[in-house]
Design a protein around this motif. Structure first.
Motif, PDB file in Angstrom:
ATOM      1  N   GLN A   1       0.831  -1.204   0.000  1.00 59.93           N
ATOM      2  CA  GLN A   1       0.000   0.000   0.000  1.00 59.93           C
ATOM      3  C   GLN A   1       0.871   1.262   0.000  1.00 59.93           C
ATOM      4  N   GLU A   2       1.979   1.216   0.722  1.00 57.38           N
ATOM      5  CA  GLU A   2       2.903   2.355   0.727  1.00 57.38           C
ATOM      6  C   GLU A   2       3.484   2.589  -0.666  1.00 57.38           C
ATOM      7  N   ALA A   3       3.828   1.504  -1.334  1.00 55.98           N
ATOM      8  CA  ALA A   3       4.345   1.615  -2.702  1.00 55.98           C
ATOM      9  C   ALA A   3       3.293   2.208  -3.628  1.00 55.98           C
ATOM     10  N   GLN A   4       2.031   1.777  -3.479  1.00 50.88           N
ATOM     11  CA  GLN A   4       0.961   2.297  -4.316  1.00 50.88           C
ATOM     12  C   GLN A   4       0.718   3.782  -4.074  1.00 50.88           C
ATOM     13  N   GLU A   5       0.833   4.196  -2.839  1.00 50.76           N
ATOM     14  CA  GLU A   5       0.669   5.621  -2.526  1.00 50.76           C
ATOM     15  C   GLU A   5       1.723   6.460  -3.232  1.00 50.76           C
ATOM     16  N   GLN A   6       2.944   5.955  -3.266  1.00 45.60           N
ATOM     17  CA  GLN A   6       4.010   6.678  -3.965  1.00 45.60           C
ATOM     18  C   GLN A   6       3.772   6.706  -5.478  1.00 45.60           C
ATOM     19  N   LEU A   7       3.235   5.618  -6.003  1.00 49.42           N
ATOM     20  CA  LEU A   7       2.896   5.578  -7.429  1.00 49.42           C
ATOM     21  C   LEU A   7       1.824   6.606  -7.761  1.00 49.42           C
ATOM     22  N   GLU A   8       0.828   6.687  -6.923  1.00 51.44           N
ATOM     23  CA  GLU A   8      -0.300   7.583  -7.175  1.00 51.44           C
ATOM     24  C   GLU A   8       0.119   9.052  -7.190  1.00 51.44           C
ATOM     25  N   ILE A   9       1.104   9.426  -6.383  1.00 50.16           N
ATOM     26  CA  ILE A   9       1.544  10.827  -6.343  1.00 50.16           C
ATOM     27  C   ILE A   9       2.710  11.075  -7.297  1.00 50.16           C
ATOM     28  N   GLY A  10       3.125  10.047  -8.034  1.00 51.50           N
ATOM     29  CA  GLY A  10       4.174  10.224  -9.034  1.00 51.50           C
ATOM     30  C   GLY A  10       5.578  10.166  -8.498  1.00 51.50           C
ATOM     31  N   ASN A  11       5.749   9.672  -7.279  1.00 48.60           N
ATOM     32  CA  ASN A  11       7.095   9.543  -6.702  1.00 48.60           C
ATOM     33  C   ASN A  11       7.625   8.165  -7.097  1.00 48.60           C
ATOM     34  N   PHE A  12       8.063   8.046  -8.339  1.00 49.19           N
ATOM     35  CA  PHE A  12       8.414   6.741  -8.883  1.00 49.19           C
ATOM     36  C   PHE A  12       9.705   6.180  -8.291  1.00 49.19           C
ATOM     37  N   SER A  13      10.624   7.045  -7.919  1.00 46.75           N
ATOM     38  CA  SER A  13      11.878   6.562  -7.331  1.00 46.75           C
ATOM     39  C   SER A  13      11.618   5.873  -5.997  1.00 46.75           C
ATOM     40  N   LEU A  14      10.790   6.497  -5.159  1.00 46.14           N
ATOM     41  CA  LEU A  14      10.482   5.894  -3.869  1.00 46.14           C
ATOM     42  C   LEU A  14       9.598   4.659  -4.042  1.00 46.14           C
ATOM     43  N   ALA A  15       8.688   4.712  -4.997  1.00 49.62           N
ATOM     44  CA  ALA A  15       7.865   3.535  -5.289  1.00 49.62           C
ATOM     45  C   ALA A  15       8.746   2.369  -5.722  1.00 49.62           C
ATOM     46  N   GLN A  16       9.735   2.666  -6.545  1.00 45.88           N
ATOM     47  CA  GLN A  16      10.663   1.628  -6.992  1.00 45.88           C
ATOM     48  C   GLN A  16      11.398   1.008  -5.806  1.00 45.88           C
ATOM     49  N   GLU A  17      11.820   1.854  -4.880  1.00 42.72           N
ATOM     50  CA  GLU A  17      12.520   1.364  -3.694  1.00 42.72           C
ATOM     51  C   GLU A  17      11.633   0.413  -2.883  1.00 42.72           C
ATOM     52  N   ARG A  18      10.383   0.813  -2.657  1.00 45.66           N
ATOM     53  CA  ARG A  18       9.447  -0.013  -1.895  1.00 45.66           C
ATOM     54  C   ARG A  18       9.168  -1.343  -2.619  1.00 45.66           C
ATOM     55  N   LEU A  19       8.947  -1.255  -3.911  1.00 43.77           N
ATOM     56  CA  LEU A  19       8.624  -2.455  -4.691  1.00 43.77           C
ATOM     57  C   LEU A  19       9.814  -3.397  -4.765  1.00 43.77           C
ATOM     58  N   ASN A  20      11.011  -2.865  -4.913  1.00 44.84           N
ATOM     59  CA  ASN A  20      12.206  -3.700  -4.943  1.00 44.84           C
ATOM     60  C   ASN A  20      12.383  -4.440  -3.624  1.00 44.84           C
ATOM     61  N   THR A  21      12.094  -3.756  -2.532  1.00 44.06           N
ATOM     62  CA  THR A  21      12.186  -4.395  -1.217  1.00 44.06           C
ATOM     63  C   THR A  21      11.209  -5.561  -1.117  1.00 44.06           C
ATOM     64  N   LEU A  22       9.975  -5.324  -1.557  1.00 44.39           N
ATOM     65  CA  LEU A  22       8.975  -6.390  -1.547  1.00 44.39           C
ATOM     66  C   LEU A  22       9.400  -7.556  -2.438  1.00 44.39           C
ATOM     67  N   ASN A  23       9.881  -7.242  -3.604  1.00 44.60           N
ATOM     68  CA  ASN A  23      10.256  -8.264  -4.569  1.00 44.60           C
ATOM     69  C   ASN A  23      11.417  -9.113  -4.061  1.00 44.60           C
ATOM     70  N   THR A  24      12.316  -8.476  -3.312  1.00 46.38           N
ATOM     71  CA  THR A  24      13.471  -9.191  -2.787  1.00 46.38           C
ATOM     72  C   THR A  24      13.119 -10.024  -1.561  1.00 46.38           C
ATOM     73  N   ARG A  25      12.351  -9.440  -0.664  1.00 46.82           N
ATOM     74  CA  ARG A  25      12.027 -10.139   0.591  1.00 46.82           C
ATOM     75  C   ARG A  25      10.967 -11.218   0.425  1.00 46.82           C
ATOM     76  N   TYR A  26       9.994 -10.946  -0.445  1.00 48.91           N
ATOM     77  CA  TYR A  26       8.857 -11.870  -0.575  1.00 48.91           C
ATOM     78  C   TYR A  26       8.613 -12.208  -2.051  1.00 48.91           C
ATOM     79  N   PRO A  27       9.582 -12.875  -2.702  1.00 44.20           N
ATOM     80  CA  PRO A  27       9.451 -13.159  -4.141  1.00 44.20           C
ATOM     81  C   PRO A  27       8.299 -14.084  -4.483  1.00 44.20           C
ATOM     82  N   PHE A  28       7.780 -14.817  -3.478  1.00 45.16           N
ATOM     83  CA  PHE A  28       6.667 -15.737  -3.729  1.00 45.16           C
ATOM     84  C   PHE A  28       5.458 -15.382  -2.862  1.00 45.16           C
TER      85      PHE A  28
END
Length: 252
Positions: free
Chosen positions: A40-67
């Motif tokens: 949800q935090e990543a989506q909030e950053q996407l919605e306001i156009g903060n793509f760099s921070l959204a990328q950071e949040r999404l990368n963390t999710l992708n790395t920690r919980y790949p499945f």
């Protein structure tokens, strides 16, 4: 809007998954809640156009919980973020990985569409376009890739909600590729390499039927054949030019 529709669909799926997880252990429920909060935090950053921070949040999710329960949507969101940040190589790698690992996923059409968008954006030179510089002679390899991507989307998913936009983009890309061929033909004309110029013109006529660039291609063919004293070929080119473009200056 299209990305937002995907997001809403994903959140509904996640909510249902959360409801079904009530029988899981407290530790499992806590982990799910933590993942959901991060997403949800990543989506909030996407919605306001903060793509760099959204990328950071999404990368963390992708790395920690790949499945994890959000894995596929996180991967799709990362593709979108890479596109918005002009991270061409990362976007293409993420797209190819997603399609390879999830060939039957319901959003494969979206991944194909995004691959076309990524290649199309990479083809443009923003500085030149803003300056109004005509660079039809620039490398067109990415435009060709984008055209193939959209064509693959239409072939595999003709009823996709992205199909209509893909068709429009293919028309623009086809014009771009025709302009590249004309620029090469003109290059040969300027250097009096008339046979090479005529062949390029003929290539445009044969492969880009219906595009506005065909008129100039026929004109180049007619002028080139005239310079080569190939009168029959010149007259054939002029006849086609006259029939389809009667207002062209060479027709008079």
């Amino acid at each position: 809007m299209k990305r937002r529709l995907l997001m809403v669909s994903a959140l509904l799926s996640f909510a249902l998954a959360g409801c079904s997880s009530n029988s899981d252990s407290p530790q499992d429920n806590l982990q799910y809640s933590q993942i959901e909060l991060m997403y949800q935090e990543a989506q909030e950053q996407l919605e306001i156009g903060n793509f760099s921070l959204a990328q950071e949040r999404l990368n963390t999710l992708n790395t920690r919980y790949p499945f994890g329960p959000f894995a596929h949507q996180v991967q799709l969101d990362l593709i979108y973020v890479h596109y918005k940040l002009d991270n061409t190589d990362e976007a293409l790698a993420a797209i190819d990985r997603f399609i390879s690992l999830n060939p039957n996923h319901k959003d494969v059409d979206y991944a194909l569409y995004m691959r076309g968008l990524v290649n199309q954006r990479a083809e443009h030179n923003t500085i030149q376009e803003l300056a109004g510089v005509d660079r039809s002679d620039r490398d067109s390899s990415m435009a060709k890739e984008a055209f193939k991507d959209f064509a693959e989307l239409l072939r595999k998913f003709p009823d996709s909600k992205y199909a209509a936009d893909a068709k429009k983009r293919m028309v623009a890309l086809k014009s771009r590729l025709a302009q590249k061929e004309l620029a090469i033909a003109q290059y040969y004309m300027d250097r009096q390499a008339y046979l090479a110029a005529a062949n390029r013109g003929r290539y445009v006529v044969e492969n880009f039927a219906g595009m506005p660039e065909v008129e100039n291609a026929l004109a180049i063919m007619a002028e080139s054949y005239d310079q080569l004293d190939l009168n029959e070929l010149r007259d054939d080119a002029l006849a086609v030019l006259r029939a389809n473009y009667p207002n062209n200056s060479l027709v008079d």
